[in-house]
Structure formats: structure tokens, C-alpha cells
Design a protein around this motif. Structure first.
Motif, mmCIF file in Angstrom:
data_model
loop_
_atom_site.group_PDB
_atom_site.id
_atom_site.type_symbol
_atom_site.label_atom_id
_atom_site.label_comp_id
_atom_site.label_asym_id
_atom_site.label_seq_id
_atom_site.Cartn_x
_atom_site.Cartn_y
_atom_site.Cartn_z
ATOM 1 N N LYS A 40 0.817 -1.218 0.000
ATOM 2 C CA LYS A 40 0.000 0.000 0.000
ATOM 3 C C LYS A 40 0.852 1.270 0.000
ATOM 4 C CE LYS A 40 -4.372 -1.370 0.099
ATOM 5 N NZ LYS A 40 -5.402 -0.902 -0.862
ATOM 6 N N LEU A 41 2.079 1.168 0.531
ATOM 7 C CA LEU A 41 2.957 2.334 0.587
ATOM 8 C C LEU A 41 4.035 2.301 -0.496
ATOM 9 C CD1 LEU A 41 3.364 2.808 4.447
ATOM 10 C CD2 LEU A 41 2.113 4.283 2.862
ATOM 11 N N GLY A 42 3.921 1.382 -1.450
ATOM 12 C CA GLY A 42 4.862 1.376 -2.556
ATOM 13 C C GLY A 42 5.562 0.052 -2.753
ATOM 14 N N GLY A 55 5.335 10.159 -1.339
ATOM 15 C CA GLY A 55 4.998 8.929 -0.644
ATOM 16 C C GLY A 55 3.672 8.994 0.083
ATOM 17 N N GLY A 56 3.458 8.025 0.969
ATOM 18 C CA GLY A 56 2.156 7.871 1.597
ATOM 19 C C GLY A 56 1.229 7.090 0.682
ATOM 20 N N VAL A 57 0.060 6.766 1.171
ATOM 21 C CA VAL A 57 -0.826 5.900 0.396
ATOM 22 C C VAL A 57 -1.314 6.555 -0.899
ATOM 23 C CG1 VAL A 57 -1.615 4.553 2.372
ATOM 24 C CG2 VAL A 57 -2.817 6.659 1.767
ATOM 25 N N ASP A 58 -1.394 7.884 -0.943
ATOM 26 C CA ASP A 58 -1.889 8.551 -2.146
ATOM 27 C C ASP A 58 -0.796 8.794 -3.189
ATOM 28 O OD1 ASP A 58 -4.565 8.766 -1.237
ATOM 29 O OD2 ASP A 58 -3.995 10.481 0.004
ATOM 30 N N GLN A 59 0.453 8.605 -2.787
ATOM 31 C CA GLN A 59 1.575 8.773 -3.713
ATOM 32 C C GLN A 59 2.542 7.593 -3.535
ATOM 33 O OE1 GLN A 59 3.215 12.682 -2.935
ATOM 34 N NE2 GLN A 59 1.528 13.712 -3.954
ATOM 35 N N ALA A 60 1.963 6.402 -3.509
ATOM 36 C CA ALA A 60 2.748 5.208 -3.219
ATOM 37 C C ALA A 60 3.735 4.882 -4.339
ATOM 38 C CB ALA A 60 1.825 4.015 -2.985
ATOM 39 N N LEU A 61 3.325 5.155 -5.574
ATOM 40 C CA LEU A 61 4.163 4.887 -6.743
ATOM 41 C C LEU A 61 4.163 6.120 -7.640
ATOM 42 C CD1 LEU A 61 2.754 1.366 -7.690
ATOM 43 C CD2 LEU A 61 4.924 1.810 -6.511
ATOM 44 N N TYR A 62 5.257 6.285 -8.373
ATOM 45 C CA TYR A 62 5.335 7.357 -9.361
ATOM 46 C C TYR A 62 5.616 6.716 -10.711
ATOM 47 C CZ TYR A 62 7.252 11.393 -11.938
ATOM 48 O OH TYR A 62 7.510 12.355 -12.876
ATOM 49 N N ALA A 63 4.757 7.010 -11.690
ATOM 50 C CA ALA A 63 4.888 6.426 -13.025
ATOM 51 C C ALA A 63 5.223 7.506 -14.046
ATOM 52 C CB ALA A 63 3.590 5.726 -13.420
ATOM 53 N N TYR A 64 6.105 7.150 -14.968
ATOM 54 C CA TYR A 64 6.498 8.076 -16.037
ATOM 55 C C TYR A 64 6.490 7.317 -17.353
ATOM 56 C CZ TYR A 64 8.479 12.486 -17.685
ATOM 57 O OH TYR A 64 8.649 13.716 -18.284
ATOM 58 N N TYR A 147 1.425 10.263 -9.877
ATOM 59 C CA TYR A 147 1.482 9.409 -8.697
ATOM 60 C C TYR A 147 0.308 8.438 -8.743
ATOM 61 C CZ TYR A 147 5.066 12.298 -6.502
ATOM 62 O OH TYR A 147 6.233 12.954 -6.209
ATOM 63 N N LEU A 148 0.500 7.302 -8.068
ATOM 64 C CA LEU A 148 -0.504 6.245 -8.062
ATOM 65 C C LEU A 148 -0.804 5.791 -6.643
ATOM 66 C CD1 LEU A 148 1.106 4.061 -10.880
ATOM 67 C CD2 LEU A 148 -0.863 5.584 -11.171
ATOM 68 N N ARG A 149 -2.067 5.531 -6.387
ATOM 69 C CA ARG A 149 -2.503 4.894 -5.142
ATOM 70 C C ARG A 149 -2.658 3.396 -5.408
ATOM 71 N NH1 ARG A 149 -7.447 7.488 -4.538
ATOM 72 N NH2 ARG A 149 -6.556 9.123 -3.225
ATOM 73 N N VAL A 150 -2.194 2.567 -4.516
ATOM 74 C CA VAL A 150 -2.305 1.111 -4.684
ATOM 75 C C VAL A 150 -3.658 0.656 -4.137
ATOM 76 C CG1 VAL A 150 -1.343 -1.139 -4.091
ATOM 77 C CG2 VAL A 150 0.195 0.793 -4.562
ATOM 78 N N ILE A 151 -4.482 0.116 -5.013
ATOM 79 C CA ILE A 151 -5.808 -0.375 -4.626
ATOM 80 C C ILE A 151 -5.728 -1.857 -4.249
ATOM 81 C CG2 ILE A 151 -8.199 -0.682 -5.363
ATOM 82 C CD1 ILE A 151 -7.274 2.248 -5.091
ATOM 83 N N LYS A 152 -4.999 -2.624 -5.057
ATOM 84 C CA LYS A 152 -4.803 -4.048 -4.773
ATOM 85 C C LYS A 152 -3.313 -4.355 -4.833
ATOM 86 C CE LYS A 152 -9.271 -5.568 -6.625
ATOM 87 N NZ LYS A 152 -9.949 -6.419 -7.650
#
Length: 217
Positions: A40-42, A55-64, A147-152
Motif C-alpha cells: 500500500k505504501l509502494g 509517498g504515503g498511500v496517495d503517492q505510493a508509486l510514481y509512473a512516467y 502518482y498512483l494509489r495502490v488499490i490491490k
């Protein structure tokens, strides 16, 4: 039509000393081989040195996207391998700046993520790129990624296919909000959030207030 896929999964290679307030940065991301767990945190084994702004749950991943990276290869006349922008995912066949806020992607067999917010360039990023006026140039180009939030949670690796599984009807993209925020764009996002179509991270509401004050709405 190009199949959307993950070109590389990137996580921190080493912590670097930095002139910023934290004194250290985890922006040195590099591609790794094999499957990587997504929490959930990346990414497992990744670090965000400054979780106030990253970071954090709302910015767990960064995609480019590779399309945006290719633009910068042409502008900077240098190789820009996956991870150089500090991204966790270098992707192809799917837009990151052109992604609709709140759209969801399935990556590989089990991971699902949600597009949340644009990357805002900072001084640490400029030091990392070692390019004059980098923050200004990156901002003006508007190719900021998302940024991406992890749902699953699950496992991802380079080569995994990406499928859009949900696209909100409001139509506001990451690039729209970053480069050309208007009251109309704000209202569309706020309505979609209120209706439960998307879930905006809390920072959006602060930005809405700033936008209203600036435009006198």
C-alpha cells in the motif's frame, strides 16, 4: 496500437546526500530485475526520504511514460534510463500525464492502481538532473507523470501488461490539472469526488482554495 506495459520497475539504489531540509534523498531509482512486491505504501525495498512531499498511500508509486522520457531525450540530448526521473514505473503504451485523475490500471495478474496527482518538480529533482533551470523547464513542458494509489497489492515486474479497468467521466487529466487549472476543472473534480466517482487526496482541497483565491472566484 501499442500494448500498454511496464518497461521497468525501479526502486532506490542508494540514498544520496542532498542540500534540502532532509539532508538526504532517495531519488536515485534504478531498474531492478525480477518480480517486486507492491504494498500500500509502494514497492518492497523502496524508500521515500521525505514523506511530507512524496509517498504515503496517495503517492505510493510514481509512473512516467516512455513517450515523455523520449521527449526529454530529444531536448537534453542524453540517455535517460528508467529511474532517472525518480520514477518507480517506466511505462509504454499508456499516458501518465494524459491519464484521467481517478482512472485505474490493472498491472500484471493482481496489482491495481489508481491515478491520483501530478508530480510537482522540486529543487532536489533539479540537483538530480543537473540541468540549468530544470524545475522551470519541466514545469513549462507539462510532462510531469503521475502518482498512483495502490488499490490491490501483489507483484509486478518488467514486461507486465497494463489494462485500464476504469476511467472516470469527468475527463480531467493529470496534465489539465497541473498545467491549466481552472474553476471549471476544479468543479469537475470536486463534483466527481462528492459523487463518489473518484477519491481525491486531501491536498486537492487546499489547492482548490488557493485557486479560488487566485482567480477571485
Amino acid at each position: 496500437m501499442e500494448t500498454a506495459s511496464v518497461l521497468a520497475v525501479c526502486r532506490v539504489h542508494q540514498l544520496l546526500s542532498d542540500e534540502g531540509s532532509m539532508g538526504v534523498t532517495a531519488i536515485d531509482k534504478r531498474a531492478v530485475e525480477g518480480p517486486v512486491r507492491v504494498h500500500k505504501l509502494g514497492l518492497h525495498g523502496d524508500i521515500q526520504a521525505n514523506r511530507v512531499h512524496h509517498g504515503g498511500v496517495d503517492q505510493a508509486l510514481y509512473a512516467y511514460s516512455q513517450d515523455d522520457a523520449d521527449y526529454w531525450v530529444g531536448e537534453l540530448q542524453r540517455e535517460l534510463p528508467p529511474g532517472v526521473f525518480g520514477e518507480n514505473l517506466r511505462v509504454a503504451g499508456i499516458g501518465t500525464t494524459t491519464a484521467v485523475i481517478g482512472e485505474r490500471w490493472k498491472i500484471g495478474l493482481d496489482v491495481e492502481v489508481e491515478v491520483t496527482s501530478p508530480r510537482v518538480p522540486c529543487a532536489t529533482f533539479q540537483r538530480r538532473m543537473d540541468e540549468a533551470r530544470w524545475v522551470k523547464r519541466f514545469t513549462e513542458a507539462g510532462r510531469v507523470g503521475t502518482y498512483l494509489r495502490v488499490i490491490k497489492t501483489g507483484t509486478i515486474q518488467a514486461g507486465d501488461h497494463i489494462h485500464r479497468v476504469f476511467v472516470p467521466t469527468h475527463g480531467v487529466t493529470i496534465g489539465n490539472w497541473f498545467s491549466a487549472p481552472t474553476i471549471e476543472v476544479m468543479d469537475a473534480l470536486r463534483d466527481a469526488d462528492a459523487d463518489g466517482e473518484i477519491r481525491l487526496q486531501p491536498e486537492y482541497h487546499d489547492e482548490f482554495e488557493k485557486l479560488q483565491r487566485r482567480l477571485g472566484a
